[in-house]
Write an enzyme that holds these catalytic residues in place. Structure first.
Site, PDB file in Angstrom:
ATOM      1  N   ASP A  16       0.808  -1.154   0.345  1.00 42.66           N
ATOM      2  CA  ASP A  16      -0.060  -0.708  -0.339  1.00 42.66           C
ATOM      3  C   ASP A  16       0.819   1.544  -0.078  1.00 42.66           C
ATOM      4  O   ASP A  16       0.814   1.727   0.804  1.00 42.66           O
ATOM      5  CB  ASP A  16      -1.286  -0.396   0.874  1.00 42.66           C
ATOM      6  CG  ASP A  16      -1.801   1.184   1.517  1.00 42.66           C
ATOM      7  OD1 ASP A  16      -2.177   1.376   0.018  1.00 42.66           O
ATOM      8  OD2 ASP A  16      -3.219   1.237   2.089  1.00 42.66           O
ATOM      9  N   GLU A  95      -6.541   4.661  -9.098  1.00 45.46           N
ATOM     10  CA  GLU A  95      -8.272   5.566  -8.554  1.00 45.46           C
ATOM     11  C   GLU A  95      -8.144   5.989  -9.079  1.00 45.46           C
ATOM     12  O   GLU A  95      -7.709   7.153  -9.965  1.00 45.46           O
ATOM     13  CB  GLU A  95      -7.456   5.714  -7.304  1.00 45.46           C
ATOM     14  CG  GLU A  95      -9.193   6.580  -6.596  1.00 45.46           C
ATOM     15  CD  GLU A  95      -8.612   6.261  -4.730  1.00 45.46           C
ATOM     16  OE1 GLU A  95      -8.954   7.145  -4.216  1.00 45.46           O
ATOM     17  OE2 GLU A  95      -7.832   5.398  -4.272  1.00 45.46           O
ATOM     18  N   LYS A 131      -9.878   1.699  -9.511  1.00 40.03           N
ATOM     19  CA  LYS A 131      -9.834   2.038  -8.112  1.00 40.03           C
ATOM     20  C   LYS A 131     -11.584   3.153  -8.239  1.00 40.03           C
ATOM     21  O   LYS A 131     -11.211   4.220  -7.769  1.00 40.03           O
ATOM     22  CB  LYS A 131      -8.893   2.166  -7.045  1.00 40.03           C
ATOM     23  CG  LYS A 131      -9.190   1.789  -5.768  1.00 40.03           C
ATOM     24  CD  LYS A 131      -7.543   2.359  -5.312  1.00 40.03           C
ATOM     25  CE  LYS A 131      -7.549   2.118  -3.480  1.00 40.03           C
ATOM     26  NZ  LYS A 131      -6.352   2.112  -2.601  1.00 40.03           N
ATOM     27  N   THR A 155     -13.229   0.807  -3.161  1.00 43.12           N
ATOM     28  CA  THR A 155     -12.496   0.450  -2.029  1.00 43.12           C
ATOM     29  C   THR A 155     -13.690   1.779  -1.335  1.00 43.12           C
ATOM     30  O   THR A 155     -14.647   1.692  -1.691  1.00 43.12           O
ATOM     31  CB  THR A 155     -10.890   1.555  -2.648  1.00 43.12           C
ATOM     32  OG1 THR A 155     -10.311   1.626  -1.955  1.00 43.12           O
ATOM     33  CG2 THR A 155     -11.630   2.686  -3.386  1.00 43.12           C
ATOM     34  N   PHE A 177     -12.069  -1.025   4.629  1.00 45.07           N
ATOM     35  CA  PHE A 177     -11.386  -1.148   5.318  1.00 45.07           C
ATOM     36  C   PHE A 177     -11.262  -1.473   6.569  1.00 45.07           C
ATOM     37  O   PHE A 177     -12.052  -0.829   7.630  1.00 45.07           O
ATOM     38  CB  PHE A 177     -12.101   0.868   5.085  1.00 45.07           C
ATOM     39  CG  PHE A 177     -10.730   1.200   4.456  1.00 45.07           C
ATOM     40  CD1 PHE A 177     -10.753   0.371   2.883  1.00 45.07           C
ATOM     41  CD2 PHE A 177     -10.628   2.436   3.819  1.00 45.07           C
ATOM     42  CE1 PHE A 177     -10.289   0.720   1.561  1.00 45.07           C
ATOM     43  CE2 PHE A 177      -9.263   3.148   2.648  1.00 45.07           C
ATOM     44  CZ  PHE A 177      -9.384   1.852   1.208  1.00 45.07           C
TER      45      PHE A 177
END
Length: 324
Positions: A16, A95, A131, A155, A177
């Site tokens: 990440d 993203e 994403k 996400t 998350f």
């Protein structure tokens, strides 16, 4: 073997980070990026050439200043992704602008454009995950994109209803998350710590994983946003886990026997009912989950703010490049 090596034997480890050097150090299969990670990486001297190349690319297209800025932003994201893919054997997540989270058609258009940029650079779409925030609109966009062979990573996923909707839409991967759920419950309970075995974020991923494997959904589960290695170890066996360089380092230095906590075999034995899903059900389930509602909204706001910061940084560099 250290704990990281043992974890890699049962779970796909994802870095990440946007820091290419960290990725090379820990050798994950995949990696994920977001605007805040790109902002941090773009300010590092060793990656200045990627920003310079993106500025030159955008300038060559002509058009308005705003148009050039957006072209540079897209090219920069793809340039970092391309660099990362020279190191990792698997995929990189890129993203979509969080400000498009409630616009299905704009999300689809942006995703297609990012894939076009990757393919123009010789990168197969099979190595890219687009994403997208797990709003209803984002999930519907992903459903369309998946049918075109554009794989998606949904996400900002906090609620069970979001996960079920993603699975039924046929998305490639979801990112629940863990850490942000953990943070919400710390505040809600008025406590300073929660043991990993009792962590609501850990329990959320366990529930989603077991449900997906129980009912044969192909969507991969990638636990994300960890606060400590204890949360990670409780999810050993999950399809994927995306982990910061700091926590990867802790795992690499730690010894001991790692117990597998999740498996398709154990999931199939779970006694859980199947959940029907449509837009009304999705919105009601999200509404009834205060944590998921609050964290989704907060996450979109934070990602949007990070995009603005990155735009400001890139815009300033663009002006410097042309001597304005």
């Amino acid at each position: 073997m250290n704990l990281l090596e043992q974890l890699k034997s049962m779970t796909i480890v994802v870095a990440d980070t946007g820091d290419i050097e960290s990725i090379a150090q820990y050798q994950p299969r995949d990696t994920t990026t977001n605007p805040s990670l790109l902002l941090k990486a773009a300010q590092m001297p060793q990656y200045a050439h990627l920003l310079d190349q993106s500025i030159a690319f955008a300038d060559s297209l002509g058009g308005s200043e705003d148009g050039k800025l957006q072209a540079c932003m897209d090219k920069l994201a793809v340039s970092f992704g391309k660099e990362i893919l020279q190191i990792v054997p698997g995929r990189v997540s890129t993203e979509v602008d969080a400000r498009l989270s409630f616009d299905t058609e704009a999300t689809i258009a942006k995703a297609r454009h990012l894939i076009e940029l990757y393919e123009a650079d010789g990168i197969s779409r099979n190595r890219i995950l687009i994403k997208i925030a797990s709003t209803w609109e984002g999930i519907k966009a992903a459903e369309t994109l998946e049918k075109e062979g554009i794989h998606c990573n949904l996400t900002l996923l906090f609620g069970f209803g979001q996960a079920v909707a993603c699975a039924k839409a046929g998305v490639t991967l979801i990112s629940p998350f863990v850490g942000r759920i953990h943070d919400w419950y710390l505040k809600d309970r008025g406590v300073k710590s929660i043991e990993p075995t009792d962590d609501p974020g850990v329990h959320s991923v366990q529930r989603i994983y077991n449900y997906f494997k129980k009912y044969g959904f192909k969507t991969e589960v990638m636990g994300a946003s960890f606060r400590n290695t204890g949360e990670i170890l409780e999810l050993a066996g999950c399809d994927l886990l995306t982990i910061s360089p700091e926590l990867l380092g802790e795992l690499q230095k730690a010894d001991g026997k790692l117990e597998r906590k999740l498996s398709p075999e154990s999931a199939k034995k779970q006694d859980v009912p199947e959940t029907a899903m449509d837009e009304k059900t999705f919105r009601w389930m999200l509404n009834e989950d205060a944590m998921a509602t609050e964290k989704l909204a907060e996450g979109i706001r934070k990602f949007a703010a990070d995009i603005v910061k990155l735009e400001q940084f890139v815009g300033k560099r663009m002006k410097q490049a042309v001597g304005v």
